[in-house]
Write a protein that holds these residues in place. Structure first.
Motif, mmCIF file in Angstrom:
data_model
loop_
_atom_site.group_PDB
_atom_site.id
_atom_site.type_symbol
_atom_site.label_atom_id
_atom_site.label_comp_id
_atom_site.label_asym_id
_atom_site.label_seq_id
_atom_site.Cartn_x
_atom_site.Cartn_y
_atom_site.Cartn_z
ATOM 1 N N SER A 124 0.805 -1.222 0.000
ATOM 2 C CA SER A 124 0.000 0.000 0.000
ATOM 3 C C SER A 124 0.843 1.280 0.000
ATOM 4 O O SER A 124 1.504 1.593 0.980
ATOM 5 N N PHE A 125 0.766 2.010 -1.095
ATOM 6 C CA PHE A 125 1.388 3.326 -1.183
ATOM 7 C C PHE A 125 0.471 4.329 -0.487
ATOM 8 O O PHE A 125 -0.692 4.045 -0.236
ATOM 9 N N THR A 126 0.986 5.510 -0.186
ATOM 10 C CA THR A 126 0.197 6.530 0.493
ATOM 11 C C THR A 126 0.425 7.895 -0.155
ATOM 12 O O THR A 126 1.495 8.147 -0.706
ATOM 13 N N MET A 127 -0.594 8.744 -0.061
ATOM 14 C CA MET A 127 -0.449 10.116 -0.540
ATOM 15 C C MET A 127 0.125 11.015 0.559
ATOM 16 O O MET A 127 0.400 12.184 0.314
ATOM 17 N N LEU A 128 0.315 10.466 1.760
ATOM 18 C CA LEU A 128 0.926 11.235 2.840
ATOM 19 C C LEU A 128 2.407 11.440 2.523
ATOM 20 O O LEU A 128 3.089 10.511 2.097
ATOM 21 N N PRO A 129 2.917 12.653 2.726
ATOM 22 C CA PRO A 129 4.323 12.915 2.393
ATOM 23 C C PRO A 129 5.276 12.148 3.304
ATOM 24 O O PRO A 129 5.068 12.070 4.510
ATOM 25 N N ARG A 130 6.304 11.603 2.698
ATOM 26 C CA ARG A 130 7.370 10.920 3.440
ATOM 27 C C ARG A 130 8.692 11.343 2.833
ATOM 28 O O ARG A 130 8.853 11.325 1.623
#
Length: 167
Positions: A124-130
């Motif tokens: 699962s990728f996320t749109m939250l910045p990392r």
């Protein structure tokens, strides 16, 4: 996980404002579809061959979507712009009424940046910045834009499992 433990966790999350919890207003026959851990419980009786189903975020488990197509005959439009999901789906044999779209759902039309999971074994990728991750940019569209593009005037079932972006 035991069913009572799952209900307790949902109830606790709803008390602290991290989940929604509604009391059942009407008794209907519910079905649980999908593999354990990726399953969803729903009332499928109104769904049929002409139903419009959108499944946002499929990852590497489409057991819910396949079960739904088999039980109802409905076409399931699945959306996931992440490379791991696309690579995995390319190796799968899916029914004709499972339609995959390699773009995501967002509150805007355009592109979004996705960061890979912290654990490389996860999908699962996320749109939250990392910071410091190999991010990707992928196309995303609003729900209305997608429905217009696909020629749908309604959505009978919307499943969203998109790592917090549904909010």
């Amino acid at each position: 996980m035991l069913d009572w433990l799952r209900r307790c966790r949902v109830r606790l999350r709803s008390i602290v404002g991290r989940d929604l919890c509604y009391r059942r207003q009407r008794r209907v026959p519910l079905r649980r579809l999908g593999n354990r851990g990726t399953d969803w419980t729903l009332y499928i009786d109104p769904l049929g061959v002409s139903s419009v189903v959108y499944s946002c975020g499929v990852g590497t488990d489409i057991s819910f979507e396949i079960g739904l197509t088999e039980l109802t005959g409905a076409a399931v439009h699945a959306f996931d712009p992440t490379p791991r999901a696309m690579q995995w789906l390319a190796t799968q044999t899916v029914p004709e009424n499972f339609v995959f779209h390699a773009f995501g759902i967002a509150a805007f039309d355009g592109t979004a940046t996705f960061a890979p999971p912290d654990n490389p074994a996860h999908v699962s990728f996320t749109m939250l910045p990392r910071e410091g991750s190999d991010q990707i940019v992928a196309p995303v569209y609003r729900l209305l834009s997608i429905a217009n593009q696909l020629g749908h005037d309604r959505i009978d079932l919307l499943k969203m499992d998109i790592e917090g972006a549904e909010y």
